[in-house]
Scaffold this motif. Structure first.
Motif, PDB file in Angstrom:
ATOM      1  N   ALA A  73      -0.958   0.718 -10.912  1.00 34.66           N
ATOM      2  CA  ALA A  73       0.397   0.388 -10.475  1.00 34.66           C
ATOM      3  C   ALA A  73       0.517  -1.027  -9.917  1.00 34.66           C
ATOM      4  CB  ALA A  73       0.868   1.401  -9.437  1.00 34.66           C
ATOM      5  N   VAL A  74      -0.495  -1.499  -9.209  1.00 33.93           N
ATOM      6  CA  VAL A  74      -0.420  -2.829  -8.598  1.00 33.93           C
ATOM      7  C   VAL A  74      -0.350  -3.912  -9.668  1.00 33.93           C
ATOM      8  CG1 VAL A  74      -1.557  -4.474  -7.067  1.00 33.93           C
ATOM      9  CG2 VAL A  74      -1.653  -2.028  -6.556  1.00 33.93           C
ATOM     10  N   SER A  75      -1.119  -3.778 -10.742  1.00 36.22           N
ATOM     11  CA  SER A  75      -1.123  -4.803 -11.791  1.00 36.22           C
ATOM     12  C   SER A  75       0.220  -4.877 -12.505  1.00 36.22           C
ATOM     13  CB  SER A  75      -2.247  -4.530 -12.797  1.00 36.22           C
ATOM     14  OG  SER A  75      -1.990  -3.354 -13.537  1.00 36.22           O
ATOM     15  N   ASN A  76       0.967  -3.792 -12.513  1.00 35.92           N
ATOM     16  CA  ASN A  76       2.294  -3.793 -13.129  1.00 35.92           C
ATOM     17  C   ASN A  76       3.326  -4.504 -12.259  1.00 35.92           C
ATOM     18  OD1 ASN A  76       2.242  -2.614 -15.666  1.00 35.92           O
ATOM     19  ND2 ASN A  76       2.244  -0.538 -14.856  1.00 35.92           N
ATOM     20  N   ALA A  77       3.075  -4.557 -10.957  1.00 39.10           N
ATOM     21  CA  ALA A  77       4.119  -4.971 -10.020  1.00 39.10           C
ATOM     22  C   ALA A  77       3.759  -6.241  -9.247  1.00 39.10           C
ATOM     23  CB  ALA A  77       4.390  -3.829  -9.039  1.00 39.10           C
ATOM     24  N   VAL A  78       2.964  -7.121  -9.819  1.00 37.59           N
ATOM     25  CA  VAL A  78       2.591  -8.361  -9.129  1.00 37.59           C
ATOM     26  C   VAL A  78       3.816  -9.172  -8.691  1.00 37.59           C
ATOM     27  CG1 VAL A  78       1.295 -10.516  -9.325  1.00 37.59           C
ATOM     28  CG2 VAL A  78       0.396  -8.427 -10.355  1.00 37.59           C
ATOM     29  N   PRO A  79       4.883  -9.265  -9.507  1.00 34.17           N
ATOM     30  CA  PRO A  79       6.032 -10.103  -9.109  1.00 34.17           C
ATOM     31  C   PRO A  79       6.755  -9.645  -7.843  1.00 34.17           C
ATOM     32  CG  PRO A  79       6.069  -9.715 -11.476  1.00 34.17           C
ATOM     33  CD  PRO A  79       5.024  -8.808 -10.903  1.00 34.17           C
ATOM     34  N   ILE A  80       6.527  -8.418  -7.360  1.00 35.17           N
ATOM     35  CA  ILE A  80       7.266  -7.985  -6.166  1.00 35.17           C
ATOM     36  C   ILE A  80       6.594  -8.461  -4.878  1.00 35.17           C
ATOM     37  CG2 ILE A  80       8.007  -5.918  -7.402  1.00 35.17           C
ATOM     38  CD1 ILE A  80       6.240  -4.266  -5.527  1.00 35.17           C
TER      39      ILE A  80
ATOM     40  N   VAL B 163       0.839  -1.208   0.000  1.00 36.82           N
ATOM     41  CA  VAL B 163       0.000   0.000   0.000  1.00 36.82           C
ATOM     42  C   VAL B 163       0.870   1.254   0.000  1.00 36.82           C
ATOM     43  CG1 VAL B 163      -1.693   1.326   1.330  1.00 36.82           C
ATOM     44  CG2 VAL B 163      -1.940  -1.152   1.107  1.00 36.82           C
ATOM     45  N   SER B 164       1.933   1.261   0.810  1.00 35.73           N
ATOM     46  CA  SER B 164       2.782   2.452   0.884  1.00 35.73           C
ATOM     47  C   SER B 164       3.657   2.617  -0.353  1.00 35.73           C
ATOM     48  CB  SER B 164       3.666   2.393   2.138  1.00 35.73           C
ATOM     49  OG  SER B 164       4.480   1.243   2.135  1.00 35.73           O
ATOM     50  N   ILE B 165       4.053   1.503  -0.998  1.00 34.51           N
ATOM     51  CA  ILE B 165       4.896   1.598  -2.192  1.00 34.51           C
ATOM     52  C   ILE B 165       4.071   1.924  -3.425  1.00 34.51           C
ATOM     53  CG2 ILE B 165       6.389   0.279  -3.756  1.00 34.51           C
ATOM     54  CD1 ILE B 165       7.368  -1.289  -1.343  1.00 34.51           C
ATOM     55  N   LEU B 166       2.945   1.221  -3.599  1.00 32.88           N
ATOM     56  CA  LEU B 166       2.165   1.327  -4.830  1.00 32.88           C
ATOM     57  C   LEU B 166       0.909   2.178  -4.693  1.00 32.88           C
ATOM     58  CD1 LEU B 166       2.412  -2.453  -5.769  1.00 32.88           C
ATOM     59  CD2 LEU B 166       3.730  -0.580  -6.765  1.00 32.88           C
ATOM     60  N   GLY B 167       0.585   2.607  -3.475  1.00 34.80           N
ATOM     61  CA  GLY B 167      -0.659   3.347  -3.285  1.00 34.80           C
ATOM     62  C   GLY B 167      -0.520   4.819  -3.008  1.00 34.80           C
ATOM     63  N   LEU B 168       0.732   5.300  -2.859  1.00 35.26           N
ATOM     64  CA  LEU B 168       0.910   6.717  -2.520  1.00 35.26           C
ATOM     65  C   LEU B 168       0.312   7.647  -3.568  1.00 35.26           C
ATOM     66  CD1 LEU B 168       4.449   7.096  -0.904  1.00 35.26           C
ATOM     67  CD2 LEU B 168       2.275   7.823   0.029  1.00 35.26           C
ATOM     68  N   ASP B 169       0.483   7.313  -4.834  1.00 32.94           N
ATOM     69  CA  ASP B 169      -0.054   8.162  -5.900  1.00 32.94           C
ATOM     70  C   ASP B 169      -1.567   8.236  -5.803  1.00 32.94           C
ATOM     71  OD1 ASP B 169      -0.591   9.590  -8.177  1.00 32.94           O
ATOM     72  OD2 ASP B 169      -0.089   7.978  -9.563  1.00 32.94           O
ATOM     73  N   GLY B 170      -2.206   7.067  -5.729  1.00 34.42           N
ATOM     74  CA  GLY B 170      -3.652   7.053  -5.667  1.00 34.42           C
ATOM     75  C   GLY B 170      -4.194   7.708  -4.413  1.00 34.42           C
TER      76      GLY B 170
ATOM     77  N   THR C  45       5.117   5.999  -6.204  1.00 36.47           N
ATOM     78  CA  THR C  45       4.376   5.030  -7.004  1.00 36.47           C
ATOM     79  C   THR C  45       4.965   4.930  -8.403  1.00 36.47           C
ATOM     80  OG1 THR C  45       2.338   5.404  -5.755  1.00 36.47           O
ATOM     81  CG2 THR C  45       2.114   4.431  -7.943  1.00 36.47           C
ATOM     82  N   SER C  46       5.333   6.064  -8.959  1.00 33.46           N
ATOM     83  CA  SER C  46       5.957   6.050 -10.284  1.00 33.46           C
ATOM     84  C   SER C  46       7.307   5.350 -10.250  1.00 33.46           C
ATOM     85  CB  SER C  46       6.135   7.483 -10.795  1.00 33.46           C
ATOM     86  OG  SER C  46       4.883   8.069 -11.084  1.00 33.46           O
ATOM     87  N   PHE C  47       8.054   5.523  -9.157  1.00 35.66           N
ATOM     88  CA  PHE C  47       9.354   4.860  -9.052  1.00 35.66           C
ATOM     89  C   PHE C  47       9.194   3.353  -8.924  1.00 35.66           C
ATOM     90  CE2 PHE C  47      10.961   9.105  -8.179  1.00 35.66           C
ATOM     91  CZ  PHE C  47      12.204   9.056  -8.771  1.00 35.66           C
TER      92      PHE C  47
ATOM     93  N   VAL D  52       5.653  12.215 -10.966  1.00 31.87           N
ATOM     94  CA  VAL D  52       6.816  12.554 -10.152  1.00 31.87           C
ATOM     95  C   VAL D  52       6.976  14.065 -10.056  1.00 31.87           C
ATOM     96  CG1 VAL D  52       9.319  12.387  -9.978  1.00 31.87           C
ATOM     97  CG2 VAL D  52       7.998  10.394 -10.665  1.00 31.87           C
ATOM     98  N   ALA D  53       6.972  14.739 -11.203  1.00 31.36           N
ATOM     99  CA  ALA D  53       7.199  16.188 -11.220  1.00 31.36           C
ATOM    100  C   ALA D  53       6.089  16.940 -10.491  1.00 31.36           C
ATOM    101  CB  ALA D  53       7.324  16.680 -12.659  1.00 31.36           C
ATOM    102  N   VAL D  54       4.849  16.596 -10.801  1.00 34.04           N
ATOM    103  CA  VAL D  54       3.723  17.330 -10.223  1.00 34.04           C
ATOM    104  C   VAL D  54       3.550  16.994  -8.742  1.00 34.04           C
ATOM    105  CG1 VAL D  54       1.235  17.693 -10.335  1.00 34.04           C
ATOM    106  CG2 VAL D  54       2.559  17.502 -12.435  1.00 34.04           C
ATOM    107  N   GLY D  55       3.729  15.724  -8.372  1.00 31.94           N
ATOM    108  CA  GLY D  55       3.577  15.344  -6.971  1.00 31.94           C
ATOM    109  C   GLY D  55       4.577  16.057  -6.076  1.00 31.94           C
ATOM    110  N   ILE D  56       5.840  16.059  -6.503  1.00 32.97           N
ATOM    111  CA  ILE D  56       6.869  16.723  -5.703  1.00 32.97           C
ATOM    112  C   ILE D  56       6.628  18.226  -5.650  1.00 32.97           C
ATOM    113  CG2 ILE D  56       9.326  17.308  -5.641  1.00 32.97           C
ATOM    114  CD1 ILE D  56       9.916  14.504  -6.633  1.00 32.97           C
TER     115      ILE D  56
END
Length: 623
Positions: free
Chosen positions: A234-241, A28-35, A322-324, A120-124
């Protein structure tokens, strides 16, 4: 321990990959921050469009948010199915490519990469912008603060998946916790007051209405509010982690993210209507964000207010994480298909795709520098890229279920079909409503990305056509020793070692000295005769000759390159081996004390493109 180990951590072995996999809470903290962080600017963006309606805007936001939540639910159901169908990472690129064809996959990839970079640019910049608003003295350092934040997020992600999950866990749950307390407390007070609740402090007055409700205004409001759904994929992209069972853990993570986001959006909309909160003009003095007004309405401006707003600022700045997590993995999949440089598919020292992380940081830094750390105008591009990828992914899943069939495939197909139609309609609304405000830029950026993909693929195909070899080894050119050339600056242990190696591989060795200094050249000739020619001649072997190349304009490399080229032309059936003496320093700071001429000469010889010329480096290590 080296500086690199201190900053990035010690390298991890491949077999340690299982230890780096994560569970639901870190996910949640790695892949959910953007959302989750979009709850801070999605409702704000929608209510800003409704400013002309005055107090009526707080009432209109409720049905608009309800429509956004319905779309969010459709996306949730669709991506749960995508995770199950593509356990190795089923982002829009993979799904669209396998089911709709490569062009559709590349289009989805271009849209999603653009979304990741802008996030990344807009969030920061949004997080630092909020910080600067709270501490005006920092305004002059906006860009520097943005770049420092970007560097810190980059370093944390380079340290590995598990460590980034630990680093971002506290701000994520603090943000969700404080806003959750505000929403639960606020809703309870509204219910207990029978719907007529008074704010804890006096809120700024809502401006008078200057326009009426129109279909176009509602479309623009919906388009702005859709920015709250970026990052859902983002979660669907990163299932292997994820740890095993990976699919189940990924689905649970997606569920938690969507439930938290839905709850935050619904609560903000409900309390905005109950307390009569409307957006304020950012360009006018005394500006307050929607969340700032909401917290003040429920708790006033006490200690809790600053804790809550502080958590919002931190999460906005860190939402880039999330983008990273998603960008490097998407680049890896595209690179494996040879539409991006292959280096993006390489796993780094901490079992993350380091090149992709650094590439994202570099591209985001360019945007931050170009816009001076203020990138609010790029927000309209968010939803364009995200919903373009959403639509192609859902359409691809429809084709997937039609092909695969199986039990329950009709229900799954219907879910994804509804998702495809819904996101396509939303994309059309977003494009029409936001085109003038900046969405037109996607018409340039996405085709440009497609052009890059195709050029990279064309290059790799060309290289493959040049290097593929299915024939037996060719011995027609003979296996006689090459003509060996050894560049000689002066007679020292570095040159002596290189010359000894040259004599071992061929009896025909030529020393080359560029005579930029005539006196130094004369002394070298004398020493060569005494220290090289006589000892080798006495042993009965052919001594290497020394060629002195005049260089009145003190050019050191061109005479050698020209000599090697002419030697190859004069000996069309022989190979030419250039043995380069190279001094190798033990410490990093010693590099700046030497001129590295061997490196420059090697690069120049490579650029000659002569297939029969071989370059060999013979190192002398400084003890």
């Amino acid at each position: 321990m080296s500086i690199l180990d201190t900053v990035l951590g010690k390298p991890l072995a491949t077999w340690q990959g299982g230890e780096e996999k994560i569970g639901v809470a870190p996910g949640v903290s790695i892949l959910g921050l953007d959302g989750l962080s979009s709850a801070a600017y999605g409702p704000e963006a929608a209510l800003t469009i409704l400013i002309p309606l005055g107090a009526l805007g707080a009432r209109v936001i409720t049905p608009i948010t309800a429509l956004i939540l319905v779309l969010l639910a459709i996306l949730y159901l669709s991506y749960r199915q995508t995770i199950a169908a593509y356990p190795n990472g089923g982002g829009s690129y993979v799904v669209a490519k396998e089911n709709l064809g490569t062009p559709a996959g590349l289009l989805a990839a271009a849209a999603l990469l653009l979304d990741y970079i802008l996030n990344v640019a807009v969030g920061i910049s949004a997080g630092i912008g909020a910080l600067v608003s709270a501490v005006p003295a920092l305004h002059a350092h906006t860009l520097a603060l943005c770049l420092v934040t970007l560097a810190l997020i980059t370093i944390v992600n380079l340290r590995g998946v598990r460590e980034s999950g630990i680093a971002f866990a506290l701000p994520t749950w603090m943000f969700v916790g404080t806003l959750g307390i505000v929403i639960v407390t606020g809703v309870a007070r509204v219910v207990l007051a029978g719907g007529r609740v008074a704010p804890a402090v006096t809120l700024p007055p809502v401006p008078q209405a200057v326009a009426g409700v129109s279909f176009w205004l509602l479309m623009r409001c919906f388009a702005s509010g859709c920015t709250a759904m970026t990052g859902v994929e983002a979660v669907s992209n990163a299932v292997p982690i994820f740890r095993e069972p990976a699919v189940r853990n990924a689905q649970r993570t997606l569920t938690v993210i969507v439930l938290l986001l839905g709850g935050l959006l619904a609560g903000i909309a409900f309390l905005s209507r109950a307390y009569g909160i409307a957006a304020m003009d950012q360009e006018r003095p005394g500006y307050q964000t929607i969340l700032s007004l909401l917290v003040m309405a429920v708790f006033g401006r006490g200690a809790f207010y600053y804790v809550a707003i502080g958590s919002v600022l931190v999460v906005l700045a860190l939402s880039a994480n999330t983008s990273f997590a998603g960008f490097p993995r998407l680049c890896r999949m595209i690179a494996e298909d040879e539409y991006l440089p292959r280096s993006l598919a390489n796993v780094g020292r901490r079992l993350v795709y380091s090149t992709g992380i650094l590439t994202l940081a570099f591209l985001a830094s360019i945007i931050l520098v170009l816009f001076g750390g203020i990138t609010d105008r790029l927000i309209p591009l968010f939803a364009v890229g995200a919903f373009g990828a959403f639509t192609l992914s859902q359409a691809g899943m429809v084709v997937h279920w039609r092909r695969s069939g199986g039990r329950g495939h009709r229900v799954a197909l219907a879910v994804n079909a509804i998702g495809a139609v819904a996101t396509a309609v939303a994309l059309a609304v977003i494009l029409s409503a936001k085109f003038v405000e900046g969405a037109w830029v996607t018409v340039v950026l996405i085709p440009s990305a497609l052009f890059v993909f195709l050029r990279v693929k064309r290059y790799y195909r060309f290289v493959a056509s040049q290097t593929i070899c299915e024939k037996e080894i060719d011995l027609s050119g003979g296996t006689e020793p090459p003509i060996v050339v050894v560049p000689v600056k002066g007679w020292d242990t570095v040159t002596e070692k290189a010359l000894r190696f040259a004599l071992r591989i061929s009896p025909e060795v030529i020393g080359l000295h560029v005579a930029a200094d005539e006196e130094a050249a004369r002394l070298l000739v004398e020493r060569w005769e005494r220290l090289v020619v006589k000892p080798i001649g006495a042993s009965g072997r052919a001594a290497p000759r020394l060629e002195v190349l005049p260089s009145p304009f003190r050019r050191l490399f061109a005479p050698i390159v020209s000599y090697v080229r002419h030697l190859a032309q004069e000996n069309p059936h022989r190979r030419i081996a250039v043995v380069l003496p190279a001094l190798v320093e033990r410490r990093w700071w010693e590099n700046i004390l030497h001129n590295h001429r061997a490196d420059v000469l090697r690069e120049l010889l490579f650029r000659q493109g002569e297939q029969r010329t071989v370059i060999v480096s013979v190192p002398w290590y400084v003890e």
